[in-house]
Structure formats: structure tokens, C-alpha cells
Design a protein around this motif. Structure first.
Motif: not given
Length: 291
Positions: A210-223, A225-240
Motif C-alpha cells: 500500500g505504501s513503501a519507503t526506501v532509504a540508501v546509505g553509504s553510496v553518497e556522502p549523506v544517506a 530516501l529513494w522515492p522513485e523506487l518506493a513508488s515503483a514498488m507500491t500497488g503490487r506484491p513484493l517482488d525482489a
């Protein structure tokens, strides 16, 4: 050879006293708790400040309190204590994993929540993406009083906070979500992960996000959120597998950093793999919750 003068240490027992001391001392003073980062300043070629104000004796900053709607964590709570306290909070599994896997056991017994969030040059802090994924807010005490802000906003403004500001508490909503935290380390990187992904999701009875939140750390200097990926995951079953494919398509949005433990291109290359690990953990927890 220049010998640096040992810094002064002020040890207040109240938050008001700490704020006042920091405000008076000016920019050549800073708060500390576990001091695991500051103690290694010479190895990074950095000088100590003239004075440090210890938060370790301030009782209210050592508490973890549950009011039914949120968990409030004091800034002086250690990683080890936090990991133990979260055993009864399955929705906060991402934070429990982050606290229990960061660094090594000796550091986890000393390093604190506040230090992890406030250390400007520590890109690989585990608690930051975990707390971002759980929509945490920070409670700041300063000369003008107390303010509350989303963690994401604090990370963007922590260098411009008024002198005397202390991160006092972190508030985490006790929302009905599943969450997970994944990290990738290399032998040459020691305790520091080269990529971190924390994910939380609210699932319906059929396992649809129904909703998702994704956060990424260590890749950039400051951790962040990754809202684009969270949006792509929303509205469908979890699928790794789908999450990994989408992460590869969207990874260009990051500007990765190069450091002694990993090059920029490598961090970006492994990021989708770490996303897959986090989402697979969510799949398992989602199935367990519906069983």
C-alpha cells in the motif's frame, strides 16, 4: 612536531545545562556521547576542538520510551542497548538490524544514536537509512527551545543549526509495517559497508504494497530516501527480482562517492543487489505476518 593541547571536557547532568554551555562556548565546542568517532580524529588528520560537552550523564537522553504511537529514543542510547530494546518491535526490524550489525561489538557498546545521526563525515552510518525508512523525526533542543523535524530535513540542515543545538531524541512511529535493513561490506572496508538499503512497507491482506519507503546509505556522502523506487514498488506484491531490475534502471539518480574502501562505480553496481536482499527479507516477513 606540534603537540596538540588536550581538549577540555564538560560533563553536565541536565539537557538545559548542556545547551547553555555549548551556546556560550561557541563553534570551538561540540557535544559528544560515546566519542567513538571523535577519538579517532588524529587518525583522520583532524584536530580536536577546544572543548567537548558530554551528554553521557544526562538521564533523559539515555531513555527509550513507548507511548503507544511512537518510540522515543534518547540520543545517548547506545547501538547495543537499542538493538536489545527493539526485540519486541517487529515493525522496527530494520532499525534493530542496523543497530545490531553496525561496526563491531566494542563500538556498538559505546556508539550512540545521536552520534550516528550527527557525525557529518560518516557516510556509512547504519542507523541513518534505517531511521529514514521508518519516517523518524528528530527532537532538537537549543537556546530558543525545542523543535521537531523529519530526519531527512535535519540531515540537510545539520551544518546550519544554531550554536548550542543538541539532538536530544529520535521519535519513530509505531506504524503497521514490515521493514528490513541490508548492507554489503568488503574485507578491505573493515566495519564500513559500501552500500546500505533500508526498506519499510505497509501490506494489505493479499500482500500488496500500500505504501513503501526506501532509504540508501553509504553510496553518497549523506544517506537519503529513494522515492522513485518506493513508488515503483507500491500497488503490487513484493517482488525482489522486480525491485532489483527497477533499481538498476533508476540507479543513475545517485552520485556515488569514492573512498578508500570502494570506488564510486562499484557502489552503484552493487546497489541493486543490496536492494534485492532487503526486499527478499520483506517478502519473508510479509508471508510470516499473513500465516
Amino acid at each position: 612536531m606540534t603537540v596538540q593541547t588536550a581538549p577540555e571536557l564538560y560533563q553536565p547532568t541536565s539537557l538545559d545545562d548542556a545547551v547553555e554551555r555549548l551556546a556560550i562556548a561557541g563553534p570551538d565546542a561540540a557535544p559528544i556521547a560515546g566519542a567513538t568517532w571523535i577519538m579517532r580524529s588524529p587518525s583522520r588528520g583532524e584536530s580536536f576542538l577546544r572543548e567537548y560537552v558530554s551528554l553521557a550523564r544526562i538521564e533523559e537522553l539515555r531513555r527509550i520510551e513507548d507511548d503507544g504511537a511512537s518510540l522515543t529514543i534518547g540520543a545517548a542510547v547506545t547501538h547495543a542497548r537499542l538493538a536489545g530494546a527493539l526485540a519486541g518491535y517487529p515493525a522496527l526490524e530494520a532499525l534493530r538490524q542496523a543497530a545490531s550489525a553496525s561496526a563491531n561489538p566494542s563500538v556498538r557498546r559505546q556508539a550512540t544514536v545521536g552520534g550516528n545521526l550527527c557525525t557529518r563525515d560518516f557516510a556509512a552510518a547504519d542507523l541513518v537509512p534505517a531511521l529514514l525508512s521508518l519516517s523518524a523525526r528528530v527532537i532538537l533542543a537549543g537556546p530558543a527551545g525545542t523543535t521537531t523535524a523529519p530526519l531527512s530535513r535535519f540531515l540537510a540542515t545539520r551544518d546550519t543549526q544554531p550554536q548550542g543545538t543538541v539532538l536530544a531524541h529520535v521519535s519513530v512511529p509505531l506504524a503497521p509495517v514490515v521493514s528490513a535493513h541490508a548492507r554489503l561490506t568488503l574485507r578491505r572496508a573493515g566495519d564500513y559497508p559500501v552500500a546500505i538499503v533500508s526498506v519499510s512497507a505497509a501490506l494489505d491482506e493479499a500482500g500488496v504494497v500500500g505504501s513503501a519507503t526506501v532509504a540508501v546509505g553509504s553510496v553518497e556522502p549523506v544517506a537519503r530516501l529513494w522515492p522513485e523506487l518506493a513508488s515503483a514498488m507500491t500497488g503490487r506484491p513484493l517482488d525482489a527480482d522486480a525491485a532489483v531490475r527497477t533499481a538498476r534502471e533508476l540507479a543513475g539518480a545517485f552520485t556515488p562517492r569514492t573512498s578508500v574502501e570502494a570506488d564510486d562505480w562499484y557502489r552503484l553496481q552493487v546497489l541493486p543487489t543490496v536492494v534485492g536482499r532487503a526486499v527478499r527479507a520483506l517478502e519473508r516477513r510479509g508471508r510470516a505476518g499473513r500465516a
